[in-house]
Structure formats: C-alpha cells, structure tokens
Design an enzyme around this catalytic site. Structure first.
Site, PDB file in Angstrom:
ATOM      1  N   TYR A 145       0.851  -1.185   0.000  1.00 17.16           N
ATOM      2  CA  TYR A 145       0.000   0.000   0.000  1.00 17.16           C
ATOM      3  C   TYR A 145       0.889   1.237   0.000  1.00 17.16           C
ATOM      4  CZ  TYR A 145      -3.639   3.348   0.815  1.00 17.16           C
ATOM      5  OH  TYR A 145      -4.488   4.412   0.656  1.00 17.16           O
ATOM      6  N   GLN A 150     -10.944   0.345   1.153  1.00 16.72           N
ATOM      7  CA  GLN A 150     -11.413  -0.428  -0.008  1.00 16.72           C
ATOM      8  C   GLN A 150     -10.246  -1.088  -0.740  1.00 16.72           C
ATOM      9  OE1 GLN A 150     -11.920   2.730   0.594  1.00 16.72           O
ATOM     10  NE2 GLN A 150     -11.428   4.060  -1.127  1.00 16.72           N
ATOM     11  N   ASN A 197      -3.126   6.017   6.405  1.00  8.89           N
ATOM     12  CA  ASN A 197      -3.830   6.769   7.449  1.00  8.89           C
ATOM     13  C   ASN A 197      -4.635   5.826   8.355  1.00  8.89           C
ATOM     14  OD1 ASN A 197      -6.119   6.123   5.995  1.00  8.89           O
ATOM     15  ND2 ASN A 197      -6.479   8.194   5.240  1.00  8.89           N
ATOM     16  N   SER A 232       2.399   9.404  11.360  1.00 14.14           N
ATOM     17  CA  SER A 232       3.819   9.486  11.737  1.00 14.14           C
ATOM     18  C   SER A 232       4.056  10.107  13.110  1.00 14.14           C
ATOM     19  CB  SER A 232       4.557  10.313  10.687  1.00 14.14           C
ATOM     20  OG  SER A 232       4.314   9.768   9.416  1.00 14.14           O
ATOM     21  N   HIS A 283       2.625  15.484   8.067  1.00 12.80           N
ATOM     22  CA  HIS A 283       2.078  14.293   7.403  1.00 12.80           C
ATOM     23  C   HIS A 283       0.577  14.161   7.587  1.00 12.80           C
ATOM     24  CE1 HIS A 283       5.354  12.024   5.699  1.00 12.80           C
ATOM     25  NE2 HIS A 283       6.088  12.177   6.783  1.00 12.80           N
ATOM     26  N   GLU A 320       7.816   6.132  16.800  1.00 14.65           N
ATOM     27  CA  GLU A 320       8.270   5.632  15.502  1.00 14.65           C
ATOM     28  C   GLU A 320       9.716   6.060  15.230  1.00 14.65           C
ATOM     29  OE1 GLU A 320       6.259   7.538  12.281  1.00 14.65           O
ATOM     30  OE2 GLU A 320       6.894   6.036  10.814  1.00 14.65           O
ATOM     31  N   HIS A 321       9.978   7.366  15.397  1.00 19.03           N
ATOM     32  CA  HIS A 321      11.331   7.899  15.144  1.00 19.03           C
ATOM     33  C   HIS A 321      11.863   8.596  16.389  1.00 19.03           C
ATOM     34  CE1 HIS A 321       9.152   8.508  11.196  1.00 19.03           C
ATOM     35  NE2 HIS A 321      10.148   7.723  10.822  1.00 19.03           N
ATOM     36  N   GLU A 331       0.384 -37.443  27.420  1.00 17.14           N
ATOM     37  CA  GLU A 331      -0.641 -36.531  26.890  1.00 17.14           C
ATOM     38  C   GLU A 331      -1.952 -37.250  26.588  1.00 17.14           C
ATOM     39  OE1 GLU A 331       0.879 -34.283  23.570  1.00 17.14           O
ATOM     40  OE2 GLU A 331       2.017 -32.944  24.885  1.00 17.14           O
ATOM     41  N   HIS A 368      -0.521 -41.078  18.547  1.00 17.91           N
ATOM     42  CA  HIS A 368       0.801 -40.465  18.414  1.00 17.91           C
ATOM     43  C   HIS A 368       1.867 -41.476  18.820  1.00 17.91           C
ATOM     44  CE1 HIS A 368      -1.551 -36.799  18.291  1.00 17.91           C
ATOM     45  NE2 HIS A 368      -0.456 -36.067  18.092  1.00 17.91           N
TER      46      HIS A 368
HETATM   47  N1  LIG Z   1       4.608   5.028   9.462  1.00 15.17           N
HETATM   48  C1  LIG Z   1       5.082   5.096   8.236  1.00 15.17           C
HETATM   49  O1  LIG Z   1       5.991   4.386   7.875  1.00 15.17           O
HETATM   50  C2  LIG Z   1       4.486   6.061   7.252  1.00 15.17           C
HETATM   51  C3  LIG Z   1       5.104   6.332   6.009  1.00 15.17           C
HETATM   52  C4  LIG Z   1       4.491   7.219   5.114  1.00 15.17           C
HETATM   53  C5  LIG Z   1       3.289   7.808   5.476  1.00 15.17           C
HETATM   54  N2  LIG Z   1       2.753   7.515   6.703  1.00 15.17           N
HETATM   55  C6  LIG Z   1       1.459   8.008   7.096  1.00 15.17           C
HETATM   56  O2  LIG Z   1       0.555   7.590   6.083  1.00 15.17           O
HETATM   57  C7  LIG Z   1      -0.565   8.426   6.145  1.00 15.17           C
HETATM   58  C8  LIG Z   1      -0.980   8.825   4.761  1.00 15.17           C
HETATM   59  O3  LIG Z   1      -2.285   9.299   4.858  1.00 15.17           O
HETATM   60  P1  LIG Z   1      -3.075   9.945   3.648  1.00 15.17           P
HETATM   61  O4  LIG Z   1      -4.413  10.279   4.139  1.00 15.17           O
HETATM   62  O5  LIG Z   1      -2.232  10.992   3.047  1.00 15.17           O
HETATM   63  O6  LIG Z   1      -3.163   8.805   2.533  1.00 15.17           O
HETATM   64  P2  LIG Z   1      -3.767   7.336   2.544  1.00 15.17           P
HETATM   65  O7  LIG Z   1      -3.502   6.783   1.190  1.00 15.17           O
HETATM   66  O8  LIG Z   1      -3.296   6.555   3.709  1.00 15.17           O
HETATM   67  O9  LIG Z   1      -5.332   7.535   2.712  1.00 15.17           O
HETATM   68  C9  LIG Z   1      -6.155   8.039   1.679  1.00 15.17           C
HETATM   69  C10 LIG Z   1      -7.420   7.218   1.644  1.00 15.17           C
HETATM   70  O10 LIG Z   1      -8.118   7.323   2.877  1.00 15.17           O
HETATM   71  C11 LIG Z   1      -9.472   7.051   2.656  1.00 15.17           C
HETATM   72  N3  LIG Z   1     -10.319   8.006   3.366  1.00 15.17           N
HETATM   73  C12 LIG Z   1     -10.103   9.322   3.559  1.00 15.17           C
HETATM   74  N4  LIG Z   1     -11.133   9.874   4.228  1.00 15.17           N
HETATM   75  C13 LIG Z   1     -12.025   8.885   4.462  1.00 15.17           C
HETATM   76  C14 LIG Z   1     -13.289   8.809   5.100  1.00 15.17           C
HETATM   77  N5  LIG Z   1     -13.872   9.882   5.644  1.00 15.17           N
HETATM   78  N6  LIG Z   1     -13.927   7.620   5.166  1.00 15.17           N
HETATM   79  C15 LIG Z   1     -13.355   6.510   4.630  1.00 15.17           C
HETATM   80  N7  LIG Z   1     -12.150   6.523   3.992  1.00 15.17           N
HETATM   81  C16 LIG Z   1     -11.498   7.687   3.916  1.00 15.17           C
HETATM   82  C17 LIG Z   1      -9.726   7.173   1.193  1.00 15.17           C
HETATM   83  O11 LIG Z   1     -10.032   5.912   0.693  1.00 15.17           O
HETATM   84  C18 LIG Z   1      -8.407   7.639   0.599  1.00 15.17           C
HETATM   85  O12 LIG Z   1      -8.123   6.987  -0.620  1.00 15.17           O
HETATM   86  C19 LIG Z   1      -0.198   9.604   7.051  1.00 15.17           C
HETATM   87  O13 LIG Z   1      -0.821   9.392   8.294  1.00 15.17           O
HETATM   88  C20 LIG Z   1       1.313   9.494   7.202  1.00 15.17           C
HETATM   89  O14 LIG Z   1       1.733   9.963   8.450  1.00 15.17           O
HETATM   90  C21 LIG Z   1       3.309   6.653   7.566  1.00 15.17           C
HETATM   91  N1  LIG Z   2       7.931   9.982   7.736  1.00 15.89           N
HETATM   92  C1  LIG Z   2       7.205   8.937   7.028  1.00 15.89           C
HETATM   93  C2  LIG Z   2       7.161   7.729   7.918  1.00 15.89           C
HETATM   94  O1  LIG Z   2       6.535   7.990   9.099  1.00 15.89           O
HETATM   95  C3  LIG Z   2       7.823   8.544   5.729  1.00 15.89           C
HETATM   96  C4  LIG Z   2       7.909   9.596   4.699  1.00 15.89           C
HETATM   97  C5  LIG Z   2       7.838   9.475   3.361  1.00 15.89           C
HETATM   98  N2  LIG Z   2       8.029  10.681   2.808  1.00 15.89           N
HETATM   99  C6  LIG Z   2       8.224  11.537   3.763  1.00 15.89           C
HETATM  100  N3  LIG Z   2       8.151  10.882   4.939  1.00 15.89           N
HETATM  101 ZN   LIG Z   3       8.138  11.839   6.807  1.00 15.26          ZN
END
Ligand SMILES: NC(=O)c1ccc[n+]([C@@H]2O[C@H](COP(=O)([O-])OP(=O)(O)OC[C@H]3O[C@@H](n4cnc5c(N)ncnc54)[C@H](O)[C@@H]3O)[C@@H](O)[C@H]2O)c1
Ligand SMILES: N[C@H](CO)Cc1c[nH]c[nH+]1
Ligand SMILES: [Zn+2]
Length: 426
Positions: A127, A188, A211, A234, A259, A324-325, A412, A417
């Site tokens: 993803y 989805q 997310n 994040s 983020h 996380e970091h 047992e 067995h």
């Molecule tokens: N931990 C990690 O390694 C890492 C790395 C990169 C990004 N991140 C995190 O990933 C996340 C990315 O989030 P994003 O929102 O930009 O993209 P995303 O692709 O995770 O989410 C977008 C999707 O969320 C769904 N959505 C949004 N609102 C909705 C609702 N009301 N009801 C149902 N579904 C809904 C939709 O289907 C949409 O396609 C951020 O939280 C970021 O911090 C984490």
């Molecule tokens: N900080 C995110 C992980 O938590 C990863 C990322 C991608 N691009 C920028 N930042």
């Molecule tokens: Zn980042």
C-alpha cells in the site's frame, strides 16, 4: 501543544495521559472500515469504484493501470527526481540485501538431520499512501525488500485523488520493478487486496503505511492475509540539549507534523529556555509553511514539549512512548541510544535529521507507530520471507529418541501419536 516539566507535581499524571493518547482514534473509524470491507468482499470492483469515487473523487474506467499509462506518466518524472530516486533505491537496496538470512541445516549427535529454510512469500500487496501527499519514497521502501526477498508477484495499491498521480510514484515503481498497479486507496484497497475482486487476484500479505482507515483495515483483514506492523500516522520524538540551533529542531518536529493531523511530534530537552525558543520558532515557521493546516493541527492537538532536569531522564519516558522515530541531537548520542528499548528507528547526532531516513538513508521508513514499537519492528526483508523447518530421522536415530516420544504421547493421552512411533521401533 502541551508543555510538561518533570518537576511539576502532576507530571506523572499528565505524562500517562500523553502515553495513552489514542491519536488515531480521534474519529472512530472501525465501524466505517468494517462496512467498507464487507461491501467490497461481496460486490468487488463495483464497490471499490464507488468508494474511490466518494473518497478520491475519481471514477476510474479500470482499477488496473495499463502499461501505457504507467510508461507515459512515469516519463513525466523530471531527471533530477529520477536520479534522486535511483540513489535512494541503491542505498535502500544495499541495506536490505544485507538482511537476507542464512538457512540452517545440520546433523545432530544421534544422526537426525534437521534444519530451517527461508522462502519468499509468493504474492504480496504493497500500500502506497496518496491522500494528503504522494509517497514515491514509500514505493521503494515497500517494494525493494519484497524484490530482494524474492517475492514473485508484487501488487501495488495507490489512491489517485481526482485521477491524479505524481509521476515520481510511477517512476519509483519502474525503478523497483513493480508493474501490477491499481488506482485505489483506503480501506477499499485493503479489502480488494485481501479478498480479491473480479479484476484482482488476492494476495497473501499486505504491507505498507497509511492513514487511520488503512491501518484499521489492515487490522481487520489480519488472519485472512498477513500484515506487517501497523504503520499509521507518523511520529517523531527529538531529544535535544540547548547546544542545538532551535530552528533545526523546529523543522525536525514539523517534518512529521505535516504528514497528518493525527501525527505526533514531541521534544524532550533539559533547557526550558531552549524549549521556549523551539516553540516560538515553530509558530514562526508555521505562518509560511504550505502544509501549515495539517502541521498546525497535529502540533496543537498532539504535540508536546517535555522539560527534564537531566537528559538521562528522557530514556524511561521515551521507552514508554515507544515512538516511531527518535532523534538524539546531543554530543554523544551513542550513550543514550544504547539504552533505548522501544523505538522504530533512531537518528544519531546533530547532523542526522529524520527526513534523511524518510528518503534515502537506507533503513526502511515504514515503521511501527502508536506505541507498537514495544513489540514490532520496521518493514524489512523478513516481512517477505517465511520459514519451513524439516526433520529426517534414520532408523538408528529413531531408535535413539523414539522411546521418549512414546512416553510423552502416553503422558498426553494420545495413543495414536505413541503408536505411530512405537510401530517403527519394533
Ligand atoms: N509510518 C510510516 O511508515 C508512514 C510512512 C508514510 C506515510 N505515513 C502516514 O501515512 C498516512 C498517509 O495518509 P493519507 O491520508 O495521506 O493517505 P492514505 O492513502 O493513507 O489515505 C487516503 C485514503 O483514505 C481514505 N479516506 C479518507 N477519508 C475517508 C473517510 N472519511 N472515510 C473513509 N475513507 C477515507 C480514502 O479511501 C483515501 O483513498 C499519514 O498518516 C502518514 O503519516 C506513515
Ligand atoms: N515519515 C514517514 C514515515 O513515518 C515517511 C515519509 C515518506 N516521505 C516523507 N516521509
Ligand atoms: Zn516523513
């Protein structure tokens, strides 16, 4: 943002509230996600398309991107960005190549041959988030470990809000050798990968960040498919003394706040005046930051500054938060790093901003969030491998160890067995 001082009498209480802050649950998404999963399971592509239209404002004719579309969009990626992605891919690739484990095989003292073989998973879904920002770097972080592990089929899901996609995402997919790409996101997409649809054969494991909807959907499909650790909104925790430039630390904190409104940035410092300077600088930077809306919400609602008397106090606090970091912006970061037990990834010294790790340091940026670093690790080659153990007894070896198995079977109360062993001993 809340300011805590360990000298305050209510510090413990306030700190425990911070530790138990369920940021992802500010909106309870579990019911919504459950309904989406059930719908996609029954109606397949039609349901995925409907949710794509509702959440991403896009009506894709087909969820699967054609090779022509991928090639045409990837070609729009600028040469400079492509070169940066190639440097990142090379550094990430080398780090993950070194993780490949060795098989085990030996003959023991009684002549039993035994061992363990590592095998790649056959098909995985990766993803790549794409709602608020686009993440070409996450394509590399997800796909390269899978490739290196030897996974044959890598299926990528990426949302395309309003039908748009950053060409760098597709250029990164080309660099990583990923060709099966579906324009879908959120719960989805996770449902389609787990259950399959008319146009998508299901995968065996789903990895990657996202997310709160993505994270919850992964939790709910676990068992039908494997998942990696939950990499949700994040987090960054910076431990910094007063010798740092406040502006450097302010940018570091904002780098993760931008983020997601549910992201969390925490500063631990031993200087109250340094803390004040960082807070003021953050407010100043926010006024001109293009991502200020998201970053400000994250900082205001989930940000924290903790003033300790001595930086060694930061370690037990940090281990409870399990972020996380972690950035250790001090002179001898190794001293603190050696005491950290719970964190996704550590960035040592004043010249290692966490953002370097997000893009091209080498270690993976898909890391455990929401305190799951207490029991989980970041994405790696191991997530794409499984183990099969084996055993071969000679007649002589079975004579030597079989009697004990018969005794244990009797203990047992499982006579079949025991019989399957004793019949071979006569
Ligand atoms: N931990 C990690 O390694 C890492 C790395 C990169 C990004 N991140 C995190 O990933 C996340 C990315 O989030 P994003 O929102 O930009 O993209 P995303 O692709 O995770 O989410 C977008 C999707 O969320 C769904 N959505 C949004 N609102 C909705 C609702 N009301 N009801 C149902 N579904 C809904 C939709 O289907 C949409 O396609 C951020 O939280 C970021 O911090 C984490
Ligand atoms: N900080 C995110 C992980 O938590 C990863 C990322 C991608 N691009 C920028 N930042
Ligand atoms: Zn980042």
């Amino acid at each position: 943002m809340q300011l805590l001082k360990t000298t305050y009498t209510d510090f413990s209480l306030k700190f425990q509230t911070l530790v138990s802050d369920r940021r992802e649950a500010t909106v309870d998404v579990s019911g919504t996600v459950k309904n989406i999963l059930a719908d996609v399971k029954v109606r397949g592509d039609a349901a995925v398309k409907e949710y794509t239209s509702r959440f991403d404002h896009y009506h894709p004719p087909s969820l699967l991107l054609s090779p022509e579309f991928i090639a045409q969009r990837a070609a729009q990626c600028g040469a400079e960005v492509k070169a940066a992605l190639e440097l990142a891919a090379s550094r990430i690739g080398i780090f993950h190549q070194k993780q490949l484990p060795q098989n085990i095989g030996y003959t023991d003292t009684v002549g039993v041959q035994l061992g363990l073989n590592w095998l790649p998973l056959s098909q995985v879904g990766i993803y790549v988030p794409g709602g608020r920002a686009s993440y070409p770097s996450s394509v590399l972080m997800n796909a390269l470990p899978a490739k290196i592990a030897g996974v044959e089929r890598i299926v990528m899901a990426v949302p395309m809000p309003r039908g748009e996609i950053n060409p760098a995402v597709l250029a990164a997919a080309q660099i990583a050798g990923v060709t099966e790409i579906y324009s879908m996101g959120g719960a989805q997409a996770i449902a389609a990968l787990a259950y399959g649809t008319q146009s998508l054969t299901p995968v065996d494991k789903i990895v990657g960040p996202g997310n709160a909807y993505v994270a919850e959907a992964k939790r709910q499909v676990f068992g039908i498919v494997g998942i990696d650790s939950v990499a949700g909104p994040s987090e960054i925790l910076v431990v910094a003394d007063s010798q740092n430039h406040p502006e450097w630390i302010a940018w570091d904190l904002l780098s993760q706040a931008e983020h997601d409104p549910s992201a969390q940035s925490i500063l631990i410092t031993d200087s109250a005046s340094f803390a004040e300077k960082v807070i003021t600088t953050i407010d100043h930077i926010l006024t001109n930051l293009p991502t200020q809306e998201v970053a400000r919400t994250s900082w205001q609602q989930h940000g924290a500054v903790i003033v300790v008397e001595d930086l060694t106090e930061s370690i037990p606090l940090l281990n409870q938060l399990a972020p996380e970091h972690v950035e250790l912006c001090v002179d001898q970061p190794q001293l603190l790093a050696s005491q950290i037990k719970c964190a996704g990834s550590i960035f040592l010294g004043r010249y290692t901003p966490e953002a370097i790790g997000d893009y091209l340091g080498g270690p993976n940026h898909v890391l455990p969030t929401a305190r799951s670093a207490r029991f989980a690790s970041g994405l790696s080659v191991y997530d794409f491998l499984k183990r099969i153990t084996y055993l071969e007894c000679s007649q002589q070896a079975l004579q030597t160890i079989g009697k004990a198995a018969v005794i244990l079977a009797e203990a047992e109360g499982l006579p079949a067995h025991g019989g399957s062993v004793s019949v071979r001993l006569q």
